[in-house]
Design a protein around this motif. Structure first.
Motif, PDB file in Angstrom:
ATOM      1  N   GLN A 126       0.831  -1.203   0.000  1.00  0.00           N
ATOM      2  CA  GLN A 126       0.000   0.000   0.000  1.00  0.00           C
ATOM      3  C   GLN A 126       0.869   1.259   0.000  1.00  0.00           C
ATOM      4  O   GLN A 126       0.592   2.211  -0.738  1.00  0.00           O
ATOM      5  CB  GLN A 126      -0.927  -0.011   1.224  1.00  0.00           C
ATOM      6  N   ARG A 127       1.928   1.235   0.795  1.00  0.00           N
ATOM      7  CA  ARG A 127       2.853   2.384   0.820  1.00  0.00           C
ATOM      8  C   ARG A 127       3.488   2.582  -0.547  1.00  0.00           C
ATOM      9  O   ARG A 127       3.649   3.712  -1.008  1.00  0.00           O
ATOM     10  CB  ARG A 127       3.931   2.175   1.891  1.00  0.00           C
ATOM     11  N   GLU A 128       3.842   1.479  -1.192  1.00  0.00           N
ATOM     12  CA  GLU A 128       4.459   1.547  -2.516  1.00  0.00           C
ATOM     13  C   GLU A 128       3.516   2.190  -3.531  1.00  0.00           C
ATOM     14  O   GLU A 128       3.924   3.053  -4.320  1.00  0.00           O
ATOM     15  CB  GLU A 128       4.854   0.143  -2.981  1.00  0.00           C
ATOM     16  N   LEU A 129       2.251   1.795  -3.513  1.00  0.00           N
ATOM     17  CA  LEU A 129       1.271   2.357  -4.438  1.00  0.00           C
ATOM     18  C   LEU A 129       0.998   3.833  -4.150  1.00  0.00           C
ATOM     19  O   LEU A 129       0.870   4.650  -5.061  1.00  0.00           O
ATOM     20  CB  LEU A 129      -0.038   1.566  -4.370  1.00  0.00           C
ATOM     21  N   ASP A 131       0.623 -31.823  -5.595  1.00  0.00           N
ATOM     22  CA  ASP A 131      -0.127 -31.145  -4.531  1.00  0.00           C
ATOM     23  C   ASP A 131      -0.941 -30.006  -5.130  1.00  0.00           C
ATOM     24  O   ASP A 131      -0.626 -29.511  -6.215  1.00  0.00           O
ATOM     25  CB  ASP A 131       0.845 -30.578  -3.484  1.00  0.00           C
ATOM     26  N   ASN A 132      -2.001 -29.617  -4.438  1.00  0.00           N
ATOM     27  CA  ASN A 132      -2.797 -28.438  -4.790  1.00  0.00           C
ATOM     28  C   ASN A 132      -2.710 -27.446  -3.642  1.00  0.00           C
ATOM     29  O   ASN A 132      -2.894 -27.828  -2.477  1.00  0.00           O
ATOM     30  CB  ASN A 132      -4.255 -28.826  -5.052  1.00  0.00           C
ATOM     31  N   GLN A 133      -2.424 -26.189  -3.962  1.00  0.00           N
ATOM     32  CA  GLN A 133      -2.220 -25.186  -2.921  1.00  0.00           C
ATOM     33  C   GLN A 133      -2.915 -23.882  -3.285  1.00  0.00           C
ATOM     34  O   GLN A 133      -3.270 -23.641  -4.441  1.00  0.00           O
ATOM     35  CB  GLN A 133      -0.719 -24.931  -2.733  1.00  0.00           C
ATOM     36  N   LEU A 134      -3.100 -23.044  -2.276  1.00  0.00           N
ATOM     37  CA  LEU A 134      -3.597 -21.685  -2.480  1.00  0.00           C
ATOM     38  C   LEU A 134      -2.447 -20.723  -2.209  1.00  0.00           C
ATOM     39  O   LEU A 134      -1.904 -20.696  -1.106  1.00  0.00           O
ATOM     40  CB  LEU A 134      -4.770 -21.382  -1.544  1.00  0.00           C
ATOM     41  N   ILE A 135      -2.074 -19.960  -3.221  1.00  0.00           N
ATOM     42  CA  ILE A 135      -0.983 -18.994  -3.084  1.00  0.00           C
ATOM     43  C   ILE A 135      -1.568 -17.630  -2.697  1.00  0.00           C
ATOM     44  O   ILE A 135      -2.398 -17.075  -3.422  1.00  0.00           O
ATOM     45  CB  ILE A 135      -0.206 -18.862  -4.405  1.00  0.00           C
ATOM     46  N   PRO A 136      -1.165 -17.065  -1.571  1.00  0.00           N
ATOM     47  CA  PRO A 136      -1.720 -15.771  -1.150  1.00  0.00           C
ATOM     48  C   PRO A 136      -1.434 -14.662  -2.159  1.00  0.00           C
ATOM     49  O   PRO A 136      -0.320 -14.548  -2.676  1.00  0.00           O
ATOM     50  CB  PRO A 136      -0.997 -15.489   0.174  1.00  0.00           C
ATOM     51  N   CYS A 137      -2.454 -13.875  -2.432  1.00  0.00           N
ATOM     52  CA  CYS A 137      -2.333 -12.697  -3.291  1.00  0.00           C
ATOM     53  C   CYS A 137      -2.992 -11.523  -2.593  1.00  0.00           C
ATOM     54  O   CYS A 137      -3.952 -11.704  -1.834  1.00  0.00           O
ATOM     55  CB  CYS A 137      -3.009 -12.931  -4.640  1.00  0.00           C
ATOM     56  N   VAL A 138      -2.486 -10.324  -2.861  1.00  0.00           N
ATOM     57  CA  VAL A 138      -3.055  -9.110  -2.284  1.00  0.00           C
ATOM     58  C   VAL A 138      -3.615  -8.255  -3.417  1.00  0.00           C
ATOM     59  O   VAL A 138      -2.916  -7.945  -4.369  1.00  0.00           O
ATOM     60  CB  VAL A 138      -2.010  -8.297  -1.485  1.00  0.00           C
ATOM     61  N   PHE A 193      -8.858   0.900 -11.504  1.00  0.00           N
ATOM     62  CA  PHE A 193      -8.231  -0.332 -11.995  1.00  0.00           C
ATOM     63  C   PHE A 193      -7.758  -1.157 -10.805  1.00  0.00           C
ATOM     64  O   PHE A 193      -7.771  -0.693  -9.651  1.00  0.00           O
ATOM     65  CB  PHE A 193      -7.069  -0.025 -12.938  1.00  0.00           C
ATOM     66  N   THR A 194      -7.344  -2.375 -11.097  1.00  0.00           N
ATOM     67  CA  THR A 194      -6.952  -3.330 -10.058  1.00  0.00           C
ATOM     68  C   THR A 194      -5.451  -3.619 -10.114  1.00  0.00           C
ATOM     69  O   THR A 194      -4.874  -3.708 -11.194  1.00  0.00           O
ATOM     70  CB  THR A 194      -7.718  -4.664 -10.248  1.00  0.00           C
ATOM     71  N   ARG A 195      -4.848  -3.728  -8.957  1.00  0.00           N
ATOM     72  CA  ARG A 195      -3.470  -4.207  -8.843  1.00  0.00           C
ATOM     73  C   ARG A 195      -3.484  -5.460  -7.969  1.00  0.00           C
ATOM     74  O   ARG A 195      -4.143  -5.489  -6.932  1.00  0.00           O
ATOM     75  CB  ARG A 195      -2.541  -3.162  -8.206  1.00  0.00           C
ATOM     76  N   VAL A 196      -2.743  -6.485  -8.395  1.00  0.00           N
ATOM     77  CA  VAL A 196      -2.676  -7.742  -7.643  1.00  0.00           C
ATOM     78  C   VAL A 196      -1.220  -8.154  -7.472  1.00  0.00           C
ATOM     79  O   VAL A 196      -0.482  -8.278  -8.463  1.00  0.00           O
ATOM     80  CB  VAL A 196      -3.436  -8.881  -8.360  1.00  0.00           C
ATOM     81  N   TRP A 197      -0.836  -8.358  -6.217  1.00  0.00           N
ATOM     82  CA  TRP A 197       0.513  -8.831  -5.930  1.00  0.00           C
ATOM     83  C   TRP A 197       0.471 -10.346  -5.726  1.00  0.00           C
ATOM     84  O   TRP A 197      -0.258 -10.853  -4.881  1.00  0.00           O
ATOM     85  CB  TRP A 197       1.075  -8.160  -4.677  1.00  0.00           C
ATOM     86  N   GLU A 207       6.334 -13.062  -6.795  1.00  0.00           N
ATOM     87  CA  GLU A 207       6.849 -11.851  -6.137  1.00  0.00           C
ATOM     88  C   GLU A 207       6.850 -10.654  -7.077  1.00  0.00           C
ATOM     89  O   GLU A 207       7.846  -9.938  -7.204  1.00  0.00           O
ATOM     90  CB  GLU A 207       8.255 -12.097  -5.571  1.00  0.00           C
ATOM     91  N   GLU A 208       5.703 -10.465  -7.738  1.00  0.00           N
ATOM     92  CA  GLU A 208       5.553  -9.312  -8.626  1.00  0.00           C
ATOM     93  C   GLU A 208       4.074  -9.029  -8.855  1.00  0.00           C
ATOM     94  O   GLU A 208       3.200  -9.842  -8.517  1.00  0.00           O
ATOM     95  CB  GLU A 208       6.249  -9.576  -9.964  1.00  0.00           C
ATOM     96  N   TRP A 209       3.797  -7.827  -9.415  1.00  0.00           N
ATOM     97  CA  TRP A 209       2.434  -7.492  -9.785  1.00  0.00           C
ATOM     98  C   TRP A 209       2.001  -8.379 -10.946  1.00  0.00           C
ATOM     99  O   TRP A 209       2.740  -8.552 -11.907  1.00  0.00           O
ATOM    100  CB  TRP A 209       2.319  -6.008 -10.166  1.00  0.00           C
ATOM    101  N   ASP A 210       0.820  -8.958 -10.818  1.00  0.00           N
ATOM    102  CA  ASP A 210       0.366  -9.975 -11.764  1.00  0.00           C
ATOM    103  C   ASP A 210      -0.640  -9.380 -12.751  1.00  0.00           C
ATOM    104  O   ASP A 210      -1.825  -9.233 -12.445  1.00  0.00           O
ATOM    105  CB  ASP A 210      -0.267 -11.140 -10.991  1.00  0.00           C
ATOM    106  N   GLU A 211      -0.174  -9.071 -13.951  1.00  0.00           N
ATOM    107  CA  GLU A 211      -1.020  -8.425 -14.952  1.00  0.00           C
ATOM    108  C   GLU A 211      -2.158  -9.324 -15.422  1.00  0.00           C
ATOM    109  O   GLU A 211      -3.250  -8.841 -15.727  1.00  0.00           O
ATOM    110  CB  GLU A 211      -0.175  -7.991 -16.156  1.00  0.00           C
TER     111      GLU A 211
END
Length: 244
Positions: A9-12, A197-204, A217-221, A226-230
């Protein structure tokens, strides 16, 4: 997860025209997959190997010691190379004598020795939402208890349906082939991926307003890459924005 959200959030908010409207956290479903494959090492054929192949091609050879006597070479050296060539299917026993196979003829003509195939495998994370392999399995991944991504159930394709071209490109990008001096390591066969395995990867997720352009617009980390996911940002903006 909260500390990650605050950092992002600080970065944005360092961008003067950006105003964060809402934020959320969720898990991107991924498959941890194993891709088995085989590699072949190619090296310049040495003189002794060429001489053995030429001898087999011209004489009736029923065992390696005949070649050792003919070439006046220590029998152990001949036997070792002879066994390697038989294992690599360069020569084979037909009736009572050895003959060159099509593989042996080809390698003799090219002057390049192909070692027997070696088994290998690599582990990757595949995302149905991206319909692609995201990355090789890292040593550590970010873990948190999160709800599933709201669009996840629209994407059900399995990694087992990836074609050879996609698998080959992925393996090449992670160094499955190599070349150093006269030695080359190339991929031979690629097998069907196996899900481990099946996993849930945390995203913000952030829903953002740009005051200068007057648009949302939306931003997703993505914590796996370890990057913004377009790709995820586009899916959300097109199909399920937090608000309109």
């Amino acid at each position: 997860m909260d500390s990650l959200r605050k950092r992002l959030q600080r970065e944005l908010e360092q961008q003067p025209d950006i105003q964060i409207q809402q934020s959320d956290s969720w898990g991107l479903p991924v498959e941890l997959i194993n891709i088995p494959f085989t590699t072949i090492k190619r090296t310049t054929m040495d003189i002794l190997m060429k001489m053995i192949l030429l001898t087999v091609q011209k004489l009736d050879v029923s065992e390696s010691k005949i070649i050792a006597e003919f070439l006046a070479v220590e029998p152990l050296f001949i036997e070792d190379l002879f066994n390697k060539m038989e294992a690599a299917q360069m020569i084979e026993l037909r009736k009572e004598s050895f003959e060159l196979t099509s593989i042996g003829v080809r390698q003799l003509q090219s002057g390049v020795y192909e070692h027997p195939p070696e088994k290998a495998e690599k582990k990757f994370y595949y995302s149905a939402c991206h319909d692609s392999i995201l990355c090789e399995q890292p040593e550590k991944i970010f873990t948190a208890k999160v709800k599933e991504f709201r669009l996840a159930r629209k994407f059900t394709r399995s990694a087992q349906r990836l074609d050879d071209e996609q698998l080959r490109a992925t393996l090449l990008a992670t160094g499955a082939e190599a070349a150093e001096g006269p030695l080359q390591k190339v991929m031979d066969k690629i097998e069907t991926p196996r899900t481990l395995d099946n996993q849930l990867i945390p995203c913000v997720e952030f829903y953002v307003y740009n005051r200068a352009e007057n648009n949302y617009f939306t931003r997703v980390w993505n914590t796996l890459t370890e990057e913004w996911d377009e790709r995820l940002e586009k899916l959300i903006d097109e199909q399920a924005p937090t608000r309109k």
